[in-house]
Design a protein around this motif. Structure first.
Motif, PDB file in Angstrom:
ATOM      1  N   ILE A  73      34.130  66.304  49.637  1.00 24.10           N
ATOM      2  CA  ILE A  73      33.009  66.651  50.844  1.00 24.10           C
ATOM      3  C   ILE A  73      33.312  65.663  51.915  1.00 24.10           C
ATOM      4  O   ILE A  73      33.783  64.486  51.893  1.00 24.10           O
ATOM      5  N   ALA A  74      32.853  66.107  53.203  1.00 21.66           N
ATOM      6  CA  ALA A  74      32.916  65.074  54.220  1.00 21.66           C
ATOM      7  C   ALA A  74      32.490  63.547  54.086  1.00 21.66           C
ATOM      8  O   ALA A  74      33.055  62.637  54.689  1.00 21.66           O
ATOM      9  N   HIS A  75      31.608  63.507  53.482  1.00 16.70           N
ATOM     10  CA  HIS A  75      31.122  62.048  52.984  1.00 16.70           C
ATOM     11  C   HIS A  75      31.133  61.533  51.643  1.00 16.70           C
ATOM     12  O   HIS A  75      30.616  60.919  51.031  1.00 16.70           O
ATOM     13  N   GLY A  76      32.154  62.315  51.136  1.00 13.97           N
ATOM     14  CA  GLY A  76      32.468  61.977  49.647  1.00 13.97           C
ATOM     15  C   GLY A  76      33.121  60.634  49.385  1.00 13.97           C
ATOM     16  O   GLY A  76      33.759  60.053  50.229  1.00 13.97           O
ATOM     17  N   ILE A  77      32.668  60.212  48.278  1.00 14.98           N
ATOM     18  CA  ILE A  77      32.960  58.579  48.106  1.00 14.98           C
ATOM     19  C   ILE A  77      33.891  58.617  46.877  1.00 14.98           C
ATOM     20  O   ILE A  77      33.880  59.020  45.803  1.00 14.98           O
ATOM     21  N   PHE A  78      34.974  57.692  47.259  1.00 12.19           N
ATOM     22  CA  PHE A  78      35.929  57.370  46.092  1.00 12.19           C
ATOM     23  C   PHE A  78      36.218  55.872  45.952  1.00 12.19           C
ATOM     24  O   PHE A  78      35.617  55.025  46.856  1.00 12.19           O
ATOM     25  N   MET A  79      36.098  55.176  44.755  1.00 11.06           N
ATOM     26  CA  MET A  79      36.438  53.898  44.457  1.00 11.06           C
ATOM     27  C   MET A  79      37.359  53.815  43.290  1.00 11.06           C
ATOM     28  O   MET A  79      37.089  54.287  42.295  1.00 11.06           O
ATOM     29  N   THR A  80      38.139  52.824  43.535  1.00 12.06           N
ATOM     30  CA  THR A  80      39.072  52.560  42.254  1.00 12.06           C
ATOM     31  C   THR A  80      39.239  51.041  42.294  1.00 12.06           C
ATOM     32  O   THR A  80      38.766  50.236  43.318  1.00 12.06           O
ATOM     33  N   HIS A  81      39.329  50.570  40.985  1.00 13.54           N
ATOM     34  CA  HIS A  81      39.490  49.024  40.710  1.00 13.54           C
ATOM     35  C   HIS A  81      40.097  48.625  39.437  1.00 13.54           C
ATOM     36  O   HIS A  81      40.526  49.740  38.918  1.00 13.54           O
ATOM     37  N   PRO A  82      40.524  47.591  39.134  1.00  8.11           N
ATOM     38  CA  PRO A  82      41.261  47.302  38.041  1.00  8.11           C
ATOM     39  C   PRO A  82      40.644  47.634  36.623  1.00  8.11           C
ATOM     40  O   PRO A  82      39.140  47.593  36.708  1.00  8.11           O
ATOM     41  N   ILE A  83      41.060  48.033  35.675  1.00  2.61           N
ATOM     42  CA  ILE A  83      40.227  48.456  34.357  1.00  2.61           C
ATOM     43  C   ILE A  83      39.452  47.231  33.854  1.00  2.61           C
ATOM     44  O   ILE A  83      39.737  45.977  34.171  1.00  2.61           O
ATOM     45  N   VAL A  84      38.188  47.620  33.435  1.00  3.85           N
ATOM     46  CA  VAL A  84      37.403  46.394  32.831  1.00  3.85           C
ATOM     47  C   VAL A  84      37.026  46.705  31.485  1.00  3.85           C
ATOM     48  O   VAL A  84      36.956  47.804  30.981  1.00  3.85           O
ATOM     49  N   GLY A  85      37.361  45.908  30.677  1.00  9.82           N
ATOM     50  CA  GLY A  85      37.155  45.848  29.288  1.00  9.82           C
ATOM     51  C   GLY A  85      37.115  44.480  28.506  1.00  9.82           C
ATOM     52  O   GLY A  85      37.129  43.557  29.128  1.00  9.82           O
ATOM     53  N   THR A  86      36.526  44.773  27.203  1.00  8.26           N
ATOM     54  CA  THR A  86      36.449  43.375  26.678  1.00  8.26           C
ATOM     55  C   THR A  86      36.783  43.617  25.138  1.00  8.26           C
ATOM     56  O   THR A  86      37.087  44.685  24.679  1.00  8.26           O
ATOM     57  N   CYS A  87      37.232  42.373  24.850  1.00 11.70           N
ATOM     58  CA  CYS A  87      37.855  42.206  23.472  1.00 11.70           C
ATOM     59  C   CYS A  87      37.121  41.062  22.533  1.00 11.70           C
ATOM     60  O   CYS A  87      37.110  40.035  23.136  1.00 11.70           O
ATOM     61  N   ARG A  88      36.818  41.455  21.223  1.00 17.17           N
ATOM     62  CA  ARG A  88      36.331  40.337  20.550  1.00 17.17           C
ATOM     63  C   ARG A  88      36.823  40.014  19.354  1.00 17.17           C
ATOM     64  O   ARG A  88      37.674  41.131  18.710  1.00 17.17           O
ATOM     65  N   GLY A  89      36.734  39.311  18.631  1.00 16.27           N
ATOM     66  CA  GLY A  89      37.058  39.278  17.211  1.00 16.27           C
ATOM     67  C   GLY A  89      37.959  37.848  16.822  1.00 16.27           C
ATOM     68  O   GLY A  89      38.112  36.784  17.803  1.00 16.27           O
ATOM     69  N   ARG A  90      39.138  37.939  15.826  1.00 21.47           N
ATOM     70  CA  ARG A  90      39.990  37.020  15.560  1.00 21.47           C
ATOM     71  C   ARG A  90      40.944  36.782  16.751  1.00 21.47           C
ATOM     72  O   ARG A  90      41.196  38.028  17.378  1.00 21.47           O
ATOM     73  N   VAL A  92      44.292  36.928  16.860  1.00 24.54           N
ATOM     74  CA  VAL A  92      45.084  38.168  16.810  1.00 24.54           C
ATOM     75  C   VAL A  92      44.525  39.512  17.071  1.00 24.54           C
ATOM     76  O   VAL A  92      45.435  40.074  17.862  1.00 24.54           O
ATOM     77  N   ARG A  93      43.447  39.609  17.002  1.00 17.85           N
ATOM     78  CA  ARG A  93      42.828  40.860  17.132  1.00 17.85           C
ATOM     79  C   ARG A  93      42.679  40.985  18.590  1.00 17.85           C
ATOM     80  O   ARG A  93      43.020  42.073  19.308  1.00 17.85           O
ATOM     81  N   ILE A  94      42.203  39.878  19.180  1.00 13.69           N
ATOM     82  CA  ILE A  94      42.073  39.770  20.790  1.00 13.69           C
ATOM     83  C   ILE A  94      43.436  40.045  21.356  1.00 13.69           C
ATOM     84  O   ILE A  94      43.190  40.711  22.270  1.00 13.69           O
ATOM     85  N   GLU A  95      44.289  39.614  21.014  1.00 10.40           N
ATOM     86  CA  GLU A  95      45.655  39.689  21.562  1.00 10.40           C
ATOM     87  C   GLU A  95      46.075  41.010  21.497  1.00 10.40           C
ATOM     88  O   GLU A  95      46.583  41.459  22.562  1.00 10.40           O
ATOM     89  N   SER A  96      46.121  41.569  20.440  1.00  9.63           N
ATOM     90  CA  SER A  96      46.252  43.031  20.413  1.00  9.63           C
ATOM     91  C   SER A  96      45.206  44.090  21.061  1.00  9.63           C
ATOM     92  O   SER A  96      46.038  44.836  21.913  1.00  9.63           O
ATOM     93  N   CYS A  97      44.343  43.730  21.166  1.00  8.20           N
ATOM     94  CA  CYS A  97      43.301  44.608  22.238  1.00  8.20           C
ATOM     95  C   CYS A  97      43.956  44.288  23.575  1.00  8.20           C
ATOM     96  O   CYS A  97      43.786  45.323  24.401  1.00  8.20           O
ATOM     97  N   LEU A  98      43.802  43.010  24.287  1.00  5.83           N
ATOM     98  CA  LEU A  98      44.270  42.823  25.440  1.00  5.83           C
ATOM     99  C   LEU A  98      45.740  43.492  25.765  1.00  5.83           C
ATOM    100  O   LEU A  98      45.932  44.098  26.782  1.00  5.83           O
ATOM    101  N   ASN A  99      46.647  43.347  24.751  1.00  3.96           N
ATOM    102  CA  ASN A  99      47.918  44.079  25.070  1.00  3.96           C
ATOM    103  C   ASN A  99      47.777  45.788  25.204  1.00  3.96           C
ATOM    104  O   ASN A  99      48.258  46.269  26.298  1.00  3.96           O
ATOM    105  N   GLY A 100      46.719  46.036  24.593  1.00  4.24           N
ATOM    106  CA  GLY A 100      46.371  47.735  24.501  1.00  4.24           C
ATOM    107  C   GLY A 100      46.046  48.124  25.807  1.00  4.24           C
ATOM    108  O   GLY A 100      46.127  48.900  26.587  1.00  4.24           O
ATOM    109  N   LEU A 101      44.863  47.152  26.280  1.00  6.89           N
ATOM    110  CA  LEU A 101      44.092  47.138  27.545  1.00  6.89           C
ATOM    111  C   LEU A 101      45.102  47.233  28.672  1.00  6.89           C
ATOM    112  O   LEU A 101      45.033  48.112  29.725  1.00  6.89           O
TER     113      LEU A 101
END
Length: 164
Positions: A73-90, A92-101
């Protein structure tokens, strides 16, 4: 998102063959995983899905870039930004999570950059913080294909379901 998917599936079955389905978006975004599941489900429908943006922010932006024709629409709004996510745990698990993100973020960046006919590096630079665009600017920025108006019929008005 579950209710929206069941509604889309019902509309997909009810509409005449070949008629497009219009998906009006007024969203601040949300879960990346839920958004990706939504995109996958919508792509399984038997008809083209045209998005109409009132507000497509964050994951909403990604939904628009991943589907069919993109109206705003004439005043429709778009916004994009880098992905936001968190990883917790040991560690090794954090590294795997970060690679996935990182993989998920890269794949979403490729889809958006491709759809906007931009080199990946330029898209990533423009969206490295937040990249906002409104109405006609969204056409210039290649976030949308054309401007449109939303007109609600009497039934929608009476039900209070008009998005304006």
């Amino acid at each position: 998102m579950v209710m929206a998917l069941s509604q889309l599936e019902a509309m997909d079955k009810a509409l005449p063959e070949g008629e497009p389905l219009y998906l009006v978006l007024k969203t601040p975004g949300g879960s990346v995983i839920a958004g990706m599941e939504f995109i996958s489900a919508v792509k399984q429908l038997s008809r083209p899905v045209i998005t109409v943006t009132i507000q497509s922010i964050s994951m909403g932006f990604q939904i628009v870039q991943s589907l069919g024709k993109r109206l705003v629409i004439a005043h429709g709004i778009f916004m994009t930004h880098p992905i936001v996510g968190t990883c917790r745990g040991r560690p090794v698990r954090i590294e795997s999570c970060l690679n996935g993100l990182i993989q998920l973020a890269n794949s979403m960046d490729v889809i958006a950059a491709d759809r906007m006919s931009l080199p990946l590096k330029i898209y990533q630079k423009r969206s490295s913080e937040e990249w906002w665009s409104i109405g006609p600017g969204a056409i210039e920025d290649r976030m949308a294909d054309e401007i449109t108006e939303i007109r609600c019929n009497k039934v929608m008005m009476d039900k209070g379901s008009c998005p304006n």
